[in-house]
Design an enzyme around this catalytic site. Structure first.
Site, PDB file in Angstrom:
ATOM      1  N   LYS A 167       0.839  -1.203   0.000  1.00 31.76           N
ATOM      2  CA  LYS A 167       0.000   0.000   0.000  1.00 31.76           C
ATOM      3  C   LYS A 167       0.873   1.251   0.000  1.00 31.76           C
ATOM      4  O   LYS A 167       0.605   2.217  -0.713  1.00 31.76           O
ATOM      5  CB  LYS A 167      -0.947  -0.023   1.212  1.00 31.76           C
TER       6      LYS A 167
ATOM      7  N   GLN B 286      -5.039  -1.784   9.682  1.00 32.45           N
ATOM      8  CA  GLN B 286      -4.910  -3.094   9.020  1.00 32.45           C
ATOM      9  C   GLN B 286      -5.516  -4.213   9.864  1.00 32.45           C
ATOM     10  O   GLN B 286      -5.273  -4.313  11.067  1.00 32.45           O
ATOM     11  CB  GLN B 286      -3.423  -3.371   8.739  1.00 32.45           C
TER      12      GLN B 286
ATOM     13  N   ASP C 270     -11.366   2.584   4.194  1.00 26.72           N
ATOM     14  CA  ASP C 270     -11.583   1.137   4.230  1.00 26.72           C
ATOM     15  C   ASP C 270     -13.064   0.783   4.083  1.00 26.72           C
ATOM     16  O   ASP C 270     -13.416  -0.360   3.774  1.00 26.72           O
ATOM     17  CB  ASP C 270     -11.114   0.609   5.599  1.00 26.72           C
TER      18      ASP C 270
HETATM   19  N1  GUN Z   1      -7.037  -7.132   5.757  1.00 29.23           N
HETATM   20  C1  GUN Z   1      -7.389  -7.827   4.644  1.00 29.23           C
HETATM   21  N2  GUN Z   1      -8.056  -7.007   3.790  1.00 29.23           N
HETATM   22  C2  GUN Z   1      -8.119  -5.802   4.382  1.00 29.23           C
HETATM   23  C3  GUN Z   1      -8.676  -4.545   3.991  1.00 29.23           C
HETATM   24  O1  GUN Z   1      -9.267  -4.364   2.929  1.00 29.23           O
HETATM   25  N3  GUN Z   1      -8.514  -3.524   4.881  1.00 29.23           N
HETATM   26  C4  GUN Z   1      -7.890  -3.690   6.066  1.00 29.23           C
HETATM   27  N4  GUN Z   1      -7.815  -2.636   6.878  1.00 29.23           N
HETATM   28  N5  GUN Z   1      -7.364  -4.826   6.452  1.00 29.23           N
HETATM   29  C5  GUN Z   1      -7.468  -5.878   5.616  1.00 29.23           C
END
Ligand code: GUN
Length: 291
Positions: A49, A93, A116
């Site tokens: 990211k 996350q 998110d």
């Molecule tokens: N863990 C797996 N997919 C995601 C996501 O789309 N966002 C977040 N914050 N954590 C994740």
């Protein structure tokens, strides 16, 4: 069988976003990523990211609280980011360590910075078909993959395997929406479903998001179906330098030959999730600029 190339589609989206961000004079969009602890998959996702943000010209900040952080301390950290005018998007996350209430943490993120899309308000907006909110990145990425690979859900039976907050529930709502590209007839299957294969075999579009390696086998798929594999599972493999290989929720070698279209793992849904996060961050930037 046509392979839906998530890398190629994500690259096109990223190029569009990069061109847009290049037109911004002054402050650039800022995404803050919060990762608690050292879950190996999370370490790798957050890195990806960060790298993609840099490529587009989005500023990223990484906050790495210790694994011992309390719920109250994490709330205080999020409150600080919510109040910080230089932060456009906040992502915590998942998964969080077990002692933390993940859904409560998602709810704490201000809805206008919730790139998110896990906040109650943004999930509610998906149900209300209100485009002013944020759609969570993996489901949004799946809809984009379907659209850009010429798969219209209208009149199709979409079967979703999995009912998670991150994928199963929001993708079912999106596929159901009364709008171009969607309008699907949706079934959600989960661990309590009986006769699972009878249902999955009815799918014109099968979306596998259960987090179980190679769970979907050829006998569960209708010939000519479109299969979207959301799983990213690490399975031990002594022949690899890392000691593991990545596999989806679909047994690709036997299922792929049956399908009209299928996403590979890696290189399918994964890259789209990151691209949609960047798209949401740019949207959050525009929202703040309009305040
Ligand atoms: N863990 C797996 N997919 C995601 C996501 O789309 N966002 C977040 N914050 N954590 C994740």
């Amino acid at each position: 069988m046509h392979l839906i190339d998530g890398n190629q589609i994500a690259t096109a989206l990223i190029a569009e976003l990069k061109a847009e961000v290049a037109t911004f004079t002054g402050r650039k969009p800022c995404l803050t990523l919060v990762r608690v602890g050292e879950d190996p998959a999370s370490v790798s996702y957050v890195k990806k990211k960060e790298k993609t943000a840099a490529e587009i010209g989005v500023t990223s900040r990484i906050i790495l609280p210790p694994v011992t952080i309390t719920q109250a301390e994490l709330f205080a950290l999020i409150d600080g980011l919510n109040a910080d005018p230089t932060v456009d998007g906040i992502l915590v996350q998942s998964p969080l360590p077990k002692h933390l209430d993940e859904v409560a943490v998602f709810r704490r993120v201000s809805p206008d910075k919730d790139v998110d899309g896990f906040n109650t308000l943004n999930l509610g907006k998906v149900a209300q078909e209100d485009d002013t909110g944020f759609v969570s990145c993996t489901p949004a990425g799946i809809m984009e993959l379907l659209a850009r690979s010429g798969t219209d859900l209208k009149g199709k039976h979409v079967v979703v395997l999995g009912r998670s907050l991150i994928v199963g529930k929001p993708i079912a709502l999106l596929a159901l929406q009364k709008r171009a590209g969607a309008n699907g007839t949706v079934t959600i299957c989960h661990s309590g479903t009986t006769n699972l294969a009878t249902l999955t075999r009815q799918a014109d579009v099968l979306i596998a998001a259960i987090g179980r390696p190679e769970f979907v086998t050829a006998d569960m798929v209708k010939p000519g179906a479109v299969v979207i594999d959301v799983g990213i599972n690490r399975v031990p493999d002594a022949t690899k330098k890392t000691g593991y290989r990545l596999t989806g929720d679909v047994h690709f070698p036997t299922v792929a030959p049956l399908c009209a279209k299928i996403t590979p793992v890696p290189g399918g849904v994964g890259p789209m999730t990151v691209a949609m996060l960047m798209k949401n961050t740019v949207k959050a930037f525009h929202l703040r600029a309009a305040l």
